[in-house]
Design a protein around this motif. Sequence first.
Motif, mmCIF file in Angstrom:
data_model
loop_
_atom_site.group_PDB
_atom_site.id
_atom_site.type_symbol
_atom_site.label_atom_id
_atom_site.label_comp_id
_atom_site.label_asym_id
_atom_site.label_seq_id
_atom_site.Cartn_x
_atom_site.Cartn_y
_atom_site.Cartn_z
ATOM 1 N N GLU A 99 23.226 39.048 24.803
ATOM 2 C CA GLU A 99 24.442 38.562 24.149
ATOM 3 C C GLU A 99 24.836 37.209 24.729
ATOM 4 O O GLU A 99 24.717 36.989 25.929
ATOM 5 C CB GLU A 99 25.625 39.507 24.388
ATOM 6 N N VAL A 100 25.295 36.346 23.857
ATOM 7 C CA VAL A 100 25.893 35.083 24.273
ATOM 8 C C VAL A 100 27.325 35.085 23.760
ATOM 9 O O VAL A 100 27.562 35.236 22.563
ATOM 10 C CB VAL A 100 25.139 33.859 23.700
ATOM 11 N N TRP A 101 28.256 34.924 24.685
ATOM 12 C CA TRP A 101 29.661 34.836 24.310
ATOM 13 C C TRP A 101 30.053 33.373 24.153
ATOM 14 O O TRP A 101 29.483 32.499 24.808
ATOM 15 C CB TRP A 101 30.539 35.506 25.369
ATOM 16 N N ILE A 126 31.298 24.965 31.831
ATOM 17 C CA ILE A 126 31.024 26.159 31.024
ATOM 18 C C ILE A 126 31.843 27.341 31.539
ATOM 19 O O ILE A 126 32.481 28.061 30.758
ATOM 20 C CB ILE A 126 29.513 26.492 31.043
ATOM 21 N N ILE A 127 31.844 27.545 32.838
ATOM 22 C CA ILE A 127 32.583 28.664 33.436
ATOM 23 C C ILE A 127 34.079 28.525 33.173
ATOM 24 O O ILE A 127 34.756 29.500 32.838
ATOM 25 C CB ILE A 127 32.273 28.767 34.943
ATOM 26 N N GLU A 128 34.603 27.308 33.317
ATOM 27 C CA GLU A 128 36.024 27.073 33.052
ATOM 28 C C GLU A 128 36.364 27.386 31.592
ATOM 29 O O GLU A 128 37.382 28.002 31.300
ATOM 30 C CB GLU A 128 36.404 25.621 33.389
ATOM 31 N N PRO A 171 34.887 39.574 31.607
ATOM 32 C CA PRO A 171 34.670 39.309 33.034
ATOM 33 C C PRO A 171 33.210 39.409 33.453
ATOM 34 O O PRO A 171 32.741 38.616 34.272
ATOM 35 C CB PRO A 171 35.518 40.368 33.745
ATOM 36 N N GLU A 172 32.464 40.374 32.898
ATOM 37 C CA GLU A 172 31.052 40.521 33.274
ATOM 38 C C GLU A 172 30.226 39.324 32.786
ATOM 39 O O GLU A 172 29.268 38.918 33.445
ATOM 40 C CB GLU A 172 30.460 41.846 32.784
ATOM 41 N N TYR A 173 30.603 38.733 31.661
ATOM 42 C CA TYR A 173 29.895 37.537 31.183
ATOM 43 C C TYR A 173 30.236 36.352 32.084
ATOM 44 O O TYR A 173 29.354 35.575 32.454
ATOM 45 C CB TYR A 173 30.247 37.246 29.718
ATOM 46 N N LYS A 200 28.472 32.674 36.635
ATOM 47 C CA LYS A 200 28.626 32.220 38.027
ATOM 48 C C LYS A 200 27.367 32.433 38.853
ATOM 49 O O LYS A 200 27.192 31.810 39.893
ATOM 50 C CB LYS A 200 29.817 32.915 38.682
ATOM 51 N N ARG A 201 26.473 33.312 38.385
ATOM 52 C CA ARG A 201 25.226 33.583 39.117
ATOM 53 C C ARG A 201 24.093 32.620 38.745
ATOM 54 O O ARG A 201 23.029 32.638 39.361
ATOM 55 C CB ARG A 201 24.774 35.027 38.876
ATOM 56 N N ILE A 202 24.313 31.762 37.774
ATOM 57 C CA ILE A 202 23.270 30.809 37.359
ATOM 58 C C ILE A 202 23.080 29.762 38.466
ATOM 59 O O ILE A 202 24.044 29.191 38.970
ATOM 60 C CB ILE A 202 23.649 30.134 36.023
#
Length: 152
Positions: free
Chosen positions: A58-60, A129-131, A140-142, A147-149
């Motif tokens: 999935e891409v959000w 992107i994160i912001e 939250p899980e996405y 953040k793990r990239i």
Amino acid sequence: MLYFAYGSNMSRAQMRERCPSHECLGSAVLKDYALCFPRSSPVRLCGVAGIIERPGAEVWGVVYRMHDEDIAALDRREGYDPSKPFHENRYNRQTIRVLMDGRSVGCLTYFARPEPGEHVPSAEYLGTIIEGARENGLPPEYQAALKRIATD
């Protein structure tokens, strides 16, 4: 016209700058696709976001209502010229279907034309992107997965 943003265009500040007359409609998910970094940007000098088909992934992202001048501005920014052949554009536009509030919605989005090699986002680019994901209330899980990239 509706546009699905999954990368740095999720950022409210960036979209205000690039497309001042856009309207944010809310978050959505693109099923069976995954976020990737298939090319480098000559402007950002780092790997930039794209999407690739991947069953079960999935891409959000964010759905915007866009005016013609907004789309024209994004086309220029993303390196898409409809008069050029596919292989000459940095990104190519196509229509996809996302789920927004449980209903299927047709949207335009940009697919990065892959380049050979490994392309890693910079910390600044990934931060945008994160912001955008945080500002738009993506799951939250996405956000945690973003953040793990790894960055360079």
